[in-house]
Design an enzyme around this catalytic site. Structure first.
Site, short mmCIF file in Angstrom:
data_model
loop_
_atom_site.label_atom_id
_atom_site.label_comp_id
_atom_site.label_asym_id
_atom_site.label_seq_id
_atom_site.Cartn_x
_atom_site.Cartn_y
_atom_site.Cartn_z
N ARG A 8 14.79 8.09 -5.06
CA ARG A 8 13.74 7.66 -6.78
C ARG A 8 14.00 8.57 -7.74
NH1 ARG A 8 12.93 3.52 -4.27
NH2 ARG A 8 11.55 3.48 -2.11
N SER B 244 3.97 9.78 4.92
CA SER B 244 3.99 10.01 6.92
C SER B 244 4.56 11.14 7.29
CB SER B 244 4.92 8.78 6.46
OG SER B 244 6.25 9.27 5.85
N LYS C 278 0.10 13.22 -4.96
CA LYS C 278 0.87 12.06 -3.40
C LYS C 278 2.21 13.09 -3.70
CE LYS C 278 3.70 8.52 -1.19
NZ LYS C 278 3.80 7.33 -1.58
N GLU D 165 1.24 12.44 -16.39
CA GLU D 165 1.16 11.63 -15.70
C GLU D 165 -0.32 10.96 -15.00
OE1 GLU D 165 3.14 9.03 -14.73
OE2 GLU D 165 5.15 10.79 -15.00
N LYS E 204 3.10 11.63 -8.38
CA LYS E 204 3.74 10.60 -7.62
C LYS E 204 5.29 11.71 -7.20
CE LYS E 204 5.46 7.41 -4.21
NZ LYS E 204 5.30 5.90 -4.16
N TYR F 213 -3.04 8.85 7.87
CA TYR F 213 -3.08 7.80 9.56
C TYR F 213 -4.02 8.59 10.50
CZ TYR F 213 1.32 6.04 6.32
OH TYR F 213 1.86 6.08 5.06
N ARG G 62 9.85 4.84 5.00
CA ARG G 62 11.05 4.38 4.79
C ARG G 62 11.02 3.20 6.01
NH1 ARG G 62 13.16 7.90 0.17
NH2 ARG G 62 11.34 7.01 -0.74
#
Ligand code: PBG
Length: 325
Positions: free
Chosen positions: A220, A277, A251, A236, A197, A316, A207
């Site tokens: 982040r 998004s 992602k 990872e 990610k 979505y 957000r």
């Protein structure tokens, strides 16, 4: 040997020929719908930066999952917006917290006819907006956060989640969650790890969707991946598989097709990708301006994610695509 004249175009001549030789396919079975539920909401609320997506009330969420099931969409992933946030994000593991209540509702409505996933993170629940608890120096405390993730996993499993999907990018999160689930008799609950990610600007509209602002304009980047790197994503993924992940995720999707392809080449576990998004909103915004054909671009992008090697896609567009097929 004579050059095979016009060989490559010959099989592109008709739609049925193209269907016959097509490699990657996007089917309704490949889709997972991300859904938002807002505590104490009486009505669904539109999300300005995600046209067509809403923050659901309990009632509208139940209708939505029934509709997805009827359309043949196999899965959904749930995000909660709590009425109150605090420093530790306690709404995330409260048995009466927004997602736990919604998971019970959903389970009651759809039984096993829809795979019910829960995003497992603290950022929607913390007043500072980080994915974990803060250490005195203001950084995110990895190991203190793991204990809380274990509590969230148990609350989600008790409420009926089929799959917990840890998205906080803490080191050791899969092991911590797997251990907690197994100790409490939830061996059947699977883990979809958000393994690779990236610290992406493409999460902006999300957000808004979950009312998260990171304190002090922070970001982040100390826990999500640096988007200059691809090899690190494989590290990872390997770590999460070794810790017991049942499925792993990359992602965002379109900007990381190289990572999806490399993960696919190395991995025999199910591989997911999240068309996030910002990827959705860019298409919607350009389509609203008449600058491109949004339906066509959505199909092209989602099929490209399958072609790169993903087995399924969180998007979505799930309901729209299911309606069109
Ligand atoms: C963290 C989480 C995020 C998304 C999914 N889970 C936000 C973040 O890491 O900042 C983003 C999804 C999207 O943009 O569609 N709980």
């Amino acid at each position: 040997m004579s050059f095979p004249r016009r060989r490559l175009r010959r099989l592109r001549r008709t739609q049925r020929l193209r269907d016959l030789v097509g490699e990657a396919r996007l089917g309704v079975d490949d889709l997972v719908a991300p859904l938002f539920v807002r505590e104490a909401a009486r009505e669904p609320r539109p999300i300005g930066s995600l046209p067509g997506v809403v923050q659901h009330s309990r009632e509208s969420l139940i209708k939505e999952v029934a509709e997805l099931r009827d359309l043949g969409v196999p899965g959904m992933i749930l995000f909660g917006i709590p009425a109150e946030k605090d420093a530790r994000g306690s709404g995330a593991w409260d048995p009466d917290g927004v997602v736990q209540v919604a998971l019970r509702d959903v389970r009651e409505e759809v039984g096993d006819d829809l795979v019910v996933m829960a995003d497992l993170c603290l950022d929607e629940y913390t007043d500072h907006g980080h994915c974990g608890v803060l250490a005195p120096d203001g950084g995110v405390d990895n190991d203190a956060t793991l204990e809380l993730y274990a509590a969230v996993a148990l609350a989600q499993a008790e409420a009926g989640a089929d799959i917990c999907a840890p998205s906080g990018m803490m080191d050791g999160q899969v092991r911590a969650i797997r251990g907690a689930l197994d100790e409490s008799g939830f061996e059947q609950v699977a883990i979809l790890a958000y393994s690779a990610k990236y610290a992406s600007a493409l999460y902006g509209p999300f957000r808004d969707a979950v009312d998260v602002q990171i304190a002090g304009g922070g970001d982040r980047r100390s826990y999500q991946q640096d988007w200059h790197n691809a090899r690190e994503a494989l590290e990872e993924i390997r770590a999460d598989v070794a810790e017991g992940a049942d499925m792993v995720m990359v992602k965002p999707a379109i900007t990381y097709l190289d990572v999806i392809a490399r993960a696919r080449a190395e991995l025999d576990l199910p591989l997911a990708a999240y068309h996030v998004s910002g990827e959705y909103s860019m298409i919607k915004a350009a389509a609203a301006e008449g600058w491109l054909d949004g339906d066509a671009v959505a199909l092209e992008q989602l099929t490209a994610i399958k072609r790169a090697g993903a087995d399924f896609i969180l998007t979505y567009f799930a309901k729209e695509i299911a309606r069109r097929q």
